[in-house]
Design a protein around this motif. Structure first.
Motif, short mmCIF file in Angstrom:
data_model
loop_
_atom_site.label_atom_id
_atom_site.label_comp_id
_atom_site.label_asym_id
_atom_site.label_seq_id
_atom_site.Cartn_x
_atom_site.Cartn_y
_atom_site.Cartn_z
N SER A 104 -21.37 66.32 109.75
CA SER A 104 -21.15 66.02 108.33
C SER A 104 -19.75 65.46 108.17
O SER A 104 -18.80 66.15 107.80
CB SER A 104 -21.34 67.29 107.48
OG SER A 104 -22.64 67.81 107.63
N ILE A 105 -19.61 64.16 108.49
CA ILE A 105 -18.29 63.53 108.55
C ILE A 105 -17.84 63.10 107.16
O ILE A 105 -18.53 62.34 106.47
CB ILE A 105 -18.32 62.32 109.51
CG1 ILE A 105 -18.70 62.80 110.92
CG2 ILE A 105 -16.97 61.62 109.52
CD1 ILE A 105 -18.86 61.66 111.92
N LEU A 106 -16.67 63.57 106.76
CA LEU A 106 -16.05 63.17 105.49
C LEU A 106 -15.19 61.93 105.66
O LEU A 106 -15.05 61.12 104.74
CB LEU A 106 -15.21 64.31 104.93
CG LEU A 106 -15.92 65.66 104.75
CD1 LEU A 106 -14.93 66.70 104.25
CD2 LEU A 106 -17.11 65.53 103.83
N ALA A 107 -14.57 61.79 106.82
CA ALA A 107 -13.73 60.63 107.12
C ALA A 107 -13.60 60.51 108.63
O ALA A 107 -13.71 61.50 109.36
CB ALA A 107 -12.36 60.75 106.47
N GLN A 108 -13.37 59.30 109.07
CA GLN A 108 -13.25 59.04 110.51
C GLN A 108 -12.13 58.03 110.74
O GLN A 108 -12.02 57.03 110.04
CB GLN A 108 -14.57 58.49 111.07
CG GLN A 108 -14.58 58.34 112.57
CD GLN A 108 -15.95 57.87 113.08
OE1 GLN A 108 -16.36 56.74 112.82
NE2 GLN A 108 -16.66 58.76 113.75
N SER A 109 -11.31 58.31 111.75
CA SER A 109 -10.20 57.41 112.07
C SER A 109 -10.68 56.22 112.87
O SER A 109 -11.82 56.20 113.36
CB SER A 109 -9.12 58.16 112.86
OG SER A 109 -9.56 58.39 114.20
N ASP A 110 -9.81 55.21 113.02
CA ASP A 110 -10.07 54.13 113.96
C ASP A 110 -10.04 54.69 115.37
O ASP A 110 -9.49 55.77 115.63
CB ASP A 110 -9.02 53.04 113.83
CG ASP A 110 -9.05 52.37 112.46
OD1 ASP A 110 -10.11 52.39 111.81
OD2 ASP A 110 -7.98 51.86 112.05
#
Length: 207
Positions: A104-110
């Motif tokens: 349940s990903i809220l944000a993901q980096s490069d």
């Protein structure tokens, strides 16, 4: 169908967490802790879990770095996992709902790389030591019998040097106690010689 797409767009816009660091140009090193920097909006969940993920390796890996993180902090320093940081590329930091919902990903980096720390700090220390005349090594010639002999240091000229203008070592014995006495004896001796000469002339005149 349109209602499903609209619902997905609404869900995506509801969570606006965004990770600014790490990124492609500013990755992590294996030395010590590293920092995650993010931004949030008022509609984001207050807490999340930070996960280090790498999906380009086989098998893919996911490691929980911190749980129940307060989103209002804006950044957090994370310690290495139990096995330490692994070097390589293809890493991402995911902000997920909780430790039980890693997908349940809220944000993901490069994608970013984890590399060995640069040696610029050690070379900088060496340059500083060189510029200040310090040495990081001790000459073997200065070690004798397990004792390190400190390098000799020249001492300033002694204050007891004899000659004109020299400083007196003992204040109780100065030139004024000797030289003036000897100089005063000379006029006294001349006066006595003069008296004897006068007496001799008087004696010769009377005779």
């Amino acid at each position: 169908m349109r209602s499903v797409v609209a619902a997905l767009v609404f869900v995506a816009s509801a969570f606006a967490y965004s990770i600014s660091s790490p990124n492609q140009s500013a990755g992590w090193t294996i030395t010590g802790p590293n920092t995650v920097v993010w931004s949030m909006v008022s509609t984001d969940p207050q807490n999340f879990t930070i996960v280090l993920s790498n999906q380009v390796v086989s098998p893919p890996t996911q490691q929980i770095l911190a749980a129940l993180v307060d989103g209002s902090l804006g950044q957090m320093t994370v310690n290495p996992p139990s096995g330490g940081w692994q070097t390589g590329t293809g890493f991402r930091v995911n902000l997920v709902k909780d430790a039980n919902d890693l997908d349940s990903i809220l944000a993901q980096s490069d994608q970013f790389a984890i590399t060995v720390a640069s040696s610029s700090s050690s070379s900088g220390a060496s340059s500083l030591a060189s510029s200040t005349g310090l040495s990081t090594a001790v000459s073997l010639s200065s070690v004798s019998g397990g004792t390190i002999t400190a390098p000799s240091v020249s001492t300033p000229p002694s204050a007891t040097t004899s000659g004109t203008g020299s400083a007196a070592v003992n204040p109780s014995t100065s030139d004024t106690s000797t030289t003036p006495t000897n100089n005063a004896a000379l006029p006294a001796m001349g006066m006595q010689a003069g008296i004897w000469s006068v007496l001799a002339l008087l004696g010769a005149a009377l005779a």
